[in-house]
Motif scaffolding. Structure first.
Motif, PDB file in Angstrom:
ATOM      1  N   GLN A 100      64.715 -11.629   8.794  1.00 22.24           N
ATOM      2  CA  GLN A 100      64.933 -12.837   8.007  1.00 22.24           C
ATOM      3  C   GLN A 100      66.343 -12.773   7.447  1.00 22.24           C
ATOM      4  OE1 GLN A 100      61.927 -14.629   6.096  1.00 22.24           O
ATOM      5  NE2 GLN A 100      60.600 -14.169   7.784  1.00 22.24           N
ATOM      6  N   GLN A 101      67.182 -13.692   7.862  1.00 25.16           N
ATOM      7  CA  GLN A 101      68.562 -13.673   7.394  1.00 25.16           C
ATOM      8  C   GLN A 101      69.099 -15.094   7.263  1.00 25.16           C
ATOM      9  OE1 GLN A 101      69.787 -11.039  10.430  1.00 25.16           O
ATOM     10  NE2 GLN A 101      70.219 -12.613  11.933  1.00 25.16           N
ATOM     11  N   ALA A 102      70.279 -15.204   6.706  1.00 25.62           N
ATOM     12  CA  ALA A 102      70.939 -16.490   6.493  1.00 25.62           C
ATOM     13  C   ALA A 102      70.120 -17.402   5.593  1.00 25.62           C
ATOM     14  CB  ALA A 102      71.246 -17.175   7.817  1.00 25.62           C
ATOM     15  N   THR A 103      69.953 -16.997   4.348  1.00 25.71           N
ATOM     16  CA  THR A 103      69.298 -17.855   3.367  1.00 25.71           C
ATOM     17  C   THR A 103      70.248 -18.984   2.990  1.00 25.71           C
ATOM     18  OG1 THR A 103      70.144 -16.620   1.458  1.00 25.71           O
ATOM     19  CG2 THR A 103      68.067 -15.853   2.457  1.00 25.71           C
ATOM     20  N   PRO A 104      69.725 -20.092   2.436  1.00 31.77           N
ATOM     21  CA  PRO A 104      70.610 -21.169   2.004  1.00 31.77           C
ATOM     22  C   PRO A 104      71.653 -20.687   1.003  1.00 31.77           C
ATOM     23  CG  PRO A 104      68.337 -21.916   2.065  1.00 31.77           C
ATOM     24  CD  PRO A 104      68.295 -20.442   2.316  1.00 31.77           C
ATOM     25  N   GLN A 105      71.274 -19.765   0.134  1.00 29.89           N
ATOM     26  CA  GLN A 105      72.217 -19.243  -0.853  1.00 29.89           C
ATOM     27  C   GLN A 105      73.357 -18.482  -0.181  1.00 29.89           C
ATOM     28  OE1 GLN A 105      68.923 -18.851  -0.913  1.00 29.89           O
ATOM     29  NE2 GLN A 105      68.247 -19.949  -2.762  1.00 29.89           N
ATOM     30  N   GLN A 106      73.032 -17.712   0.841  1.00 28.60           N
ATOM     31  CA  GLN A 106      74.063 -16.957   1.549  1.00 28.60           C
ATOM     32  C   GLN A 106      75.030 -17.880   2.276  1.00 28.60           C
ATOM     33  OE1 GLN A 106      71.367 -14.548   3.887  1.00 28.60           O
ATOM     34  NE2 GLN A 106      71.789 -12.708   2.688  1.00 28.60           N
ATOM     35  N   ILE A 107      74.500 -18.914   2.907  1.00 26.26           N
ATOM     36  CA  ILE A 107      75.359 -19.862   3.632  1.00 26.26           C
ATOM     37  C   ILE A 107      76.245 -20.620   2.649  1.00 26.26           C
ATOM     38  CG2 ILE A 107      75.368 -21.932   5.071  1.00 26.26           C
ATOM     39  CD1 ILE A 107      72.784 -20.909   6.355  1.00 26.26           C
TER      40      ILE A 107
END
Length: 323
Positions: A240-247
């Motif tokens: 599981q990667q690339a959360t909205p917060q990270q983007i």
């Protein structure tokens, strides 16, 4: 026979928690070994020639090892070109290869946790090639404080890998120790040359544009060597990667710093980084290689090609030369 059965029991215990198919394969493999006996040295993972078999966990290590081994050892990689190394799941065939190898090499630094169970459960010599490198720590996410495992992205570190391989190969095959030493010395000269090329090339990037934005935080060592600032969407490849917060965080950085180009690695989806491009007007600079080489006819069939390819792509993207 009792010793073989004892080792079999260890393999079965080590495989608990993995896929049922892999555990079942371990049982079948162990029963086969008990019936037929332990394979002799050199009758290992590959075609059954008289050369000792060295098994590595991924293709980058296999290429480096082959340069050190020359024609004295048979070098193979568990994972194939293009494989994502972090979350790899071993197959029954991998277990068979591991059981028949004469030496197993892995990167260490928590990269191949999936493989450690088999290394510990099998009666096969094992060497961690990253021992002795100056480790950089991950600074963000749930991995904060843990070692960044991508130490091979510095050719300087790979010189240490080579020294560890020379030592392990010489112990495995003492008669050819002088050959391994000479091969290692020659290859380390090539590593120094490609490192110098990389630094010289990336030195042309203007100071204001010296930010390397990628999907995974896999370029800490390369960025350190070349004097770049590293920014990434996620720290380590995971399910599981690339959360909205990270983007969002990556978008804000690219906008604030007017980053001309961003990149993603060959073993993961570039969709999250494409979102960054769409929101910022930055250019997608291309696909970088880290965890895997390409096929022989691809852009990075060797480790030296990987460093040259990545440094060229980064330089072109950050200076606007690609467009």
């Amino acid at each position: 026979m009792p010793n073989i059965l004892f080792r079999c029991a260890k393999v079965v215990r080590r495989t608990r928690g993995l896929r049922a198919a892999v555990a079942a394969a371990a049982v079948v493999l162990c029963l086969s070994l008990a019936a037929c006996g332990t394979p002799a040295a050199g009758q290992g993972a590959g075609s059954g020639g008289d050369k000792p078999v060295v098994l590595t966990t991924f293709t980058v290590l296999a290429d480096v090892a082959q340069n050190v081994a020359g024609d004295k050892l048979q070098v193979e990689s568990i994972t194939k070109a293009g494989a994502e190394i972090h979350g790899y799941e071993p197959t029954p065939g991998d277990i068979r290869k591991a059981s028949k190898a004469d030496l197993i090499l892995d990167n260490g630094l928590n990269l191949e946790a999936w493989f450690a169970q088999f290394v510990e459960g099998l009666d096969v010599p094992h060497a961690v090639v990253s021992e002795g490198v100056e480790v950089m720590s991950i600074s963000e996410d749930s991995y904060q404080g843990k070692p960044n495992p991508h130490a091979w992205m510095s050719p300087v570190n790979v010189q240490i890998y080579v020294d560890n391989m020379v030592k392990a190969f010489s112990k495995l095959d003492p008669a050819n120790a002088a050959v391994f030493e000479a091969n290692g010395t020659a290859y380390k000269a090539k590593l120094q040359s490609v490192k110098d090329e990389m630094v010289q090339k990336l030195a042309t990037v203007p100071e204001a544009q010296r930010a390397l934005v990628t999907c995974e935080g896999a370029f800490s060592y390369l960025a350190r060597d070349a004097g770049l600032r590293e920014v990434y969407i996620w720290a380590v490849n995971a399910e599981q990667q690339a959360t909205p917060q990270q983007i969002t965080k990556a978008i804000e950085f690219v906008k604030a710093n007017k980053v001309p180009a961003v990149f993603c690695e060959s073993t993961v989806s570039d969709a999250p980084m494409r979102q960054v491009v769409g929101a910022t007007g930055s250019t997608f600079g291309g696909v970088l290689y880290v965890d895997s080489l390409s096929e022989a006819d691809g852009p990075v069939p060797t480790y030296l090609d990987l460093i040259r390819h990545d440094s060229k792509l980064i330089t072109e993207g950050l200076t606007g030369a690609a467009s």
